[in-house]
Write a protein that holds these residues in place. Sequence first.
Motif, short mmCIF file in Angstrom:
data_model
loop_
_atom_site.label_atom_id
_atom_site.label_comp_id
_atom_site.label_asym_id
_atom_site.label_seq_id
_atom_site.Cartn_x
_atom_site.Cartn_y
_atom_site.Cartn_z
N ALA A 1 6.73 8.80 -1.85
CA ALA A 1 5.62 8.11 -1.22
C ALA A 1 6.13 7.01 -0.29
O ALA A 1 7.15 6.38 -0.55
CB ALA A 1 4.71 7.50 -2.28
N THR A 2 5.40 6.81 0.80
CA THR A 2 5.75 5.71 1.71
C THR A 2 4.99 4.47 1.27
O THR A 2 3.98 4.55 0.57
CB THR A 2 5.37 6.03 3.16
OG1 THR A 2 3.95 6.21 3.24
CG2 THR A 2 6.08 7.26 3.65
N SER A 3 5.51 3.32 1.66
CA SER A 3 4.80 2.09 1.32
C SER A 3 4.87 1.12 2.48
O SER A 3 5.79 1.16 3.30
CB SER A 3 5.39 1.49 0.04
OG SER A 3 6.26 0.46 0.26
N ALA B 1 0.85 -1.19 0.00
CA ALA B 1 0.00 0.00 0.00
C ALA B 1 0.89 1.24 0.00
O ALA B 1 1.89 1.29 0.72
CB ALA B 1 -0.90 -0.01 1.22
N ARG B 2 0.54 2.22 -0.82
CA ARG B 2 1.33 3.44 -0.92
C ARG B 2 0.53 4.63 -0.40
O ARG B 2 -0.66 4.74 -0.61
CB ARG B 2 1.73 3.70 -2.37
CG ARG B 2 2.68 2.69 -2.92
CD ARG B 2 3.29 3.24 -4.21
NE ARG B 2 4.45 2.56 -4.66
CZ ARG B 2 5.66 2.58 -4.13
NH1 ARG B 2 5.88 3.26 -3.05
NH2 ARG B 2 6.66 1.93 -4.66
N THR B 3 1.25 5.53 0.27
CA THR B 3 0.67 6.78 0.74
C THR B 3 1.51 7.92 0.20
O THR B 3 2.73 7.96 0.42
CB THR B 3 0.65 6.84 2.29
OG1 THR B 3 -0.08 5.72 2.78
CG2 THR B 3 0.02 8.12 2.78
N GLU B 4 0.86 8.80 -0.54
CA GLU B 4 1.57 9.95 -1.12
C GLU B 4 1.89 10.96 -0.02
O GLU B 4 1.13 11.13 0.94
CB GLU B 4 0.71 10.61 -2.19
CG GLU B 4 0.45 9.72 -3.40
CD GLU B 4 1.73 9.37 -4.15
OE1 GLU B 4 2.62 10.22 -4.26
OE2 GLU B 4 1.82 8.22 -4.64
N ARG B 5 3.04 11.63 -0.17
CA ARG B 5 3.45 12.67 0.77
C ARG B 5 3.85 13.91 -0.02
O ARG B 5 4.45 13.80 -1.09
CB ARG B 5 4.63 12.21 1.62
CG ARG B 5 4.32 10.98 2.45
CD ARG B 5 5.41 10.60 3.39
NE ARG B 5 6.70 10.41 2.70
CZ ARG B 5 7.84 10.17 3.31
NH1 ARG B 5 7.90 10.10 4.62
NH2 ARG B 5 8.95 9.99 2.64
N VAL B 6 3.52 15.07 0.51
CA VAL B 6 3.86 16.33 -0.15
C VAL B 6 5.36 16.56 -0.04
O VAL B 6 5.94 16.50 1.04
CB VAL B 6 3.10 17.51 0.49
CG1 VAL B 6 3.54 18.84 -0.14
CG2 VAL B 6 1.60 17.32 0.33
N GLY B 7 6.01 16.77 -1.17
CA GLY B 7 7.43 17.10 -1.19
C GLY B 7 8.36 15.96 -0.83
O GLY B 7 9.54 16.19 -0.56
#
Length: 114
Positions: free
Chosen positions: A19-21, A10-16
């Motif tokens: 992305a974490t997974s 699962a990936r989570t987008e992050r500003v700047g």
Amino acid sequence: MTHDLSWRHARTERVGAIATSQFVGPGDDSIQLSGLIAPPLTGQYSSLATLREMADTGRPWALVTGDGLLLGAFAITTLKETQSLFFPDGTPRKVEFQLGLERVPDEAMAEAQP
């Protein structure tokens, strides 16, 4: 035999930032089996009829390797036949086939029993 395995992240987008997974478990598990029937040399036409009947039930089936290793419960999802080299009556001398299988939870085997 072609065996395709995948694992889910699962990936989570992050500003700047990148992305974490996070690993969330196994993904799809599929197998493609290829074969050839050429009666009277090898195989019988009825073998393909049996595979069609098994697929028509929608039930999972245990898949076991030639040396006895249980791979798990698999459902038949596709069967592709290619007929060639015909006898004068139209019966094929050679039938090549590909069988597509998808892994299902092992509990499905117990649930599918009558």
